[in-house]
Design a protein around this motif. Sequence first.
Motif, PDB file in Angstrom:
ATOM      1  N   ALA A 507    -101.307 -37.492  25.425  1.00 45.47           N
ATOM      2  CA  ALA A 507    -101.469 -37.252  23.989  1.00 45.47           C
ATOM      3  C   ALA A 507    -101.810 -38.558  23.285  1.00 45.47           C
ATOM      4  CB  ALA A 507    -100.191 -36.653  23.405  1.00 45.47           C
ATOM      5  N   LYS A 508    -102.796 -38.507  22.391  1.00 48.87           N
ATOM      6  CA  LYS A 508    -103.169 -39.708  21.648  1.00 48.87           C
ATOM      7  C   LYS A 508    -103.828 -39.296  20.329  1.00 48.87           C
ATOM      8  CE  LYS A 508    -107.722 -40.186  23.858  1.00 48.87           C
ATOM      9  NZ  LYS A 508    -108.634 -41.102  24.591  1.00 48.87           N
ATOM     10  N   ALA A 509    -103.730 -40.201  19.357  1.00 46.98           N
ATOM     11  CA  ALA A 509    -104.339 -39.946  18.058  1.00 46.98           C
ATOM     12  C   ALA A 509    -105.798 -40.362  18.095  1.00 46.98           C
ATOM     13  CB  ALA A 509    -103.610 -40.728  16.971  1.00 46.98           C
ATOM     14  N   VAL A 510    -106.618 -39.569  17.460  1.00 47.81           N
ATOM     15  CA  VAL A 510    -108.038 -39.884  17.313  1.00 47.81           C
ATOM     16  C   VAL A 510    -108.248 -40.264  15.848  1.00 47.81           C
ATOM     17  CG1 VAL A 510    -110.404 -39.058  17.548  1.00 47.81           C
ATOM     18  CG2 VAL A 510    -108.620 -38.228  19.107  1.00 47.81           C
ATOM     19  N   ALA A 511    -108.543 -41.516  15.603  1.00 44.63           N
ATOM     20  CA  ALA A 511    -108.592 -42.049  14.242  1.00 44.63           C
ATOM     21  C   ALA A 511    -109.459 -41.196  13.324  1.00 44.63           C
ATOM     22  CB  ALA A 511    -109.115 -43.486  14.264  1.00 44.63           C
ATOM     23  N   GLY A 517    -104.653 -33.995  23.582  1.00 45.95           N
ATOM     24  CA  GLY A 517    -103.831 -34.150  24.773  1.00 45.95           C
ATOM     25  C   GLY A 517    -103.968 -32.941  25.665  1.00 45.95           C
ATOM     26  N   LYS A 518    -103.199 -32.942  26.770  1.00 44.60           N
ATOM     27  CA  LYS A 518    -103.189 -31.806  27.695  1.00 44.60           C
ATOM     28  C   LYS A 518    -101.839 -31.111  27.618  1.00 44.60           C
ATOM     29  CE  LYS A 518    -106.521 -33.118  31.284  1.00 44.60           C
ATOM     30  NZ  LYS A 518    -107.229 -31.819  31.290  1.00 44.60           N
ATOM     31  N   VAL A 519    -101.865 -29.790  27.496  1.00 42.56           N
ATOM     32  CA  VAL A 519    -100.641 -28.991  27.469  1.00 42.56           C
ATOM     33  C   VAL A 519    -100.805 -27.879  28.500  1.00 42.56           C
ATOM     34  CG1 VAL A 519     -99.086 -27.576  26.096  1.00 42.56           C
ATOM     35  CG2 VAL A 519    -100.325 -29.462  25.010  1.00 42.56           C
ATOM     36  N   VAL A 524    -106.233 -29.729  24.606  1.00 48.80           N
ATOM     37  CA  VAL A 524    -105.917 -29.200  23.270  1.00 48.80           C
ATOM     38  C   VAL A 524    -106.206 -30.290  22.240  1.00 48.80           C
ATOM     39  CG1 VAL A 524    -104.176 -28.128  21.810  1.00 48.80           C
ATOM     40  CG2 VAL A 524    -104.112 -27.757  24.278  1.00 48.80           C
ATOM     41  N   PHE A 525    -106.788 -29.876  21.115  1.00 48.72           N
ATOM     42  CA  PHE A 525    -107.144 -30.814  20.052  1.00 48.72           C
ATOM     43  C   PHE A 525    -106.717 -30.205  18.718  1.00 48.72           C
ATOM     44  CE2 PHE A 525    -110.920 -32.872  17.642  1.00 48.72           C
ATOM     45  CZ  PHE A 525    -110.155 -33.984  17.325  1.00 48.72           C
ATOM     46  N   LEU A 526    -105.850 -30.915  18.000  1.00 48.52           N
ATOM     47  CA  LEU A 526    -105.423 -30.474  16.665  1.00 48.52           C
ATOM     48  C   LEU A 526    -106.106 -31.400  15.664  1.00 48.52           C
ATOM     49  CD1 LEU A 526    -103.579 -28.506  15.078  1.00 48.52           C
ATOM     50  CD2 LEU A 526    -101.818 -30.304  15.114  1.00 48.52           C
TER      51      LEU A 526
END
Length: 749
Positions: A507-511, A517-519, A524-526
């Motif tokens: 999981a990581k933030a995309v500025a 991340g992977k679930v 998965v992308f929020l």
Amino acid sequence: MNDASTGKTRFRVGGMDCASCATKIENAVSRLPGITDVGISVSAGTMTVSHEGAVPSGEISRQVKALGYSVAMLGTARQQDRHGDKHEHGPSRSHDHADHAHGHSAGHSHGSDDARATNAGHDHFDLDDGPWWQSRKARLTIACGVALVAAYAIGLLLPQIGHWAFLAALAVGLVPVARRAFAAALTGTPFTIETLMTIAAVGAVFIGATEEAAMVVLLFLIGELLEGVAARRARASIRDLADLVPKTALVEEAGATREVPADSLRIGSLILVRPGDRIAADGVIIEGSSALDEAPVTGESAPKTKGVGDAVFAGTINTDAVLKIRVTAAAADNTIARVIKLVEEAQESKAPTERFIDRFSTYYTPLVLLVGALVATVPPLLGLGQWSDWIYKGLAILLIGCPCALVISTPAAIAAGLSAGARRGLLLKGGAVLEGMRRVTTVALDKTGTLTEGKPVVTDVIGVGRPEAKVLSLAAALETGSNHPLALAILARAKADGVPVPPASAAKAVAGKGVTGKVGGEDVFLASPGAAGEMATLSAELKDQIAAFNADGKTVSVLVAGKEVAGIIAMRDEPRPDAVAALAELKAQGIGTVMLTGDNEATARAIGKGLGISVRAGLMPDDKQRIVRELQQLGQVVAKVGDGINDAPALAAADFGIAMGGGTDVALETADAAILHGRVTDIPAMIALSKSVMGNIAQNITMALGLKAVFLVTTIAGITGLWPAILADTGATVLVTANAMRLLAWRGR
């Protein structure tokens, strides 16, 4: 101010029960060399002395004792200490929407001197610490009563010396009163209640009314005693707040617990609170969840469930589970301590009506002496009756004219009103604020943290080809561990709905876009709608739904699983549960409302529409101040309600600034009043309290002057004499005080 030779020292004064007492003490102490200012709080029983060089405690003690009061030094606070210390504040202390820490500016002195109480050699009963019947006033009243009963017995058994027996009984009560009158005259207050009483009693002896004089003095002492008992009750209402905080706390250190004094707790300490225990400090729960009974502090009847991350108040009761709490405020800065400090400071400032009554009584007492002298001398000089009859009437007028009931009519009600408000979480900084709040015609409210909770919550979850619970589960998995407000909102909703939160990997933030991340092996992308549209196709229906949410002031996040849209989550900072009722109540009172917010137009309009309040959005701090001044120019009396630094200019410009909730220190310092527990309904309650207090004051003044007018007429007509005259004054004092004390039971609606 850094001059070490200048300081302030606080004293506890025993036996000081009304404004006339305060005036005598203030005049006496202010005449001493080196004293620059004297501030007195009758309701708190304290005196704050500003002085140059060392405090002349011996001279102050002698002056105060000579007036019939007792005194003990509480401590010294150097001027430079008032704003020097910085303190860390937890959530209960401030709401900082920009994630910055604010220095503390409330001005508490925490040196060892403030904790020191140096008794000036008086017994503790004189400092109002013991039962009322062991006070100096009670002992004097009992002694005078016993002497009078003995005089009656002697008069029956030995009539020939009855006069001397009554004279002795009179001396028991009158000598201390006359001594106080003489001391007050020497120290700048010649016209006092004691002066009137002494002249009337001595005059009665000369015209042969010794028995009546002795009874009058006893009734006067009983009236003073009852006044003292009422003053003790008013003080106790505030001191009882301090008793809400337990004396000890269980501290956890190195895996072990030990009991320590609660006032030794430091910021960052970890304390354990067992079921049934009171919480010993303001703090934040770091482990456990429990229902807390906050009624002693907030007045809320129903327990409130709190868990990890929630703020807790000192003095509240843990009802059903063990909690581990990190302390966020030292003992001198916790919620209860701040309430007590603000109320005591408020009680030292006089309301306009109180200042008027004080000025009026300055001229009133000499006028009573003059009227009494004219009644005693003019009619017999004109041949309209016997000298003894008119002197008797003149002496009765002196007793009728005693200003005690009138002088206490306002400060007693103000003190009771401030105390009642404080116990409900309504803090008003002085009698002028309490008195003036009833005149408010427009209330300008901030949005975030005032009308709303100040934190976003998930309002809508929509699944696209997946259940809503699955959408929430995937989103919560990505947000686990994040402190972002939107992430916390998603995690809180998942917890509330009982949705399982699986682990996420990579999981990581995309500025500027979202979090990925992977679930469960799935990518998965929020993300924001714009960023999500770059990865997946948003249907026209979905775009319409997002636009509708945006129009309602909601922030929308889109969940993309693989390459497909899995769902959307809408969030918004929702109105407080009582906001609609509070605004309706203000409207019912004929008070206008307006929302002033720096938030965007769409969000503000959506919230305003739901609440039924007009909106001014996209405002900078100076814009809010400008709007407040525009309303004032239209003749409105404006109360500004807010909780942040950006509200401080408008709070200062308004007729009455009200800090909401814990608020930032800047907001609390700038405001005239504070609503401690964040209830919007407390705004109309504060205005209602002001109206109740002013109604009570009007009743008190009517009773005080009405009884005097009635007995003035009956005395001149020869219907009543000395006994009814002093009963009129004593009775009026008791009635006025008792009526003011009714305000202590005020709870609002």
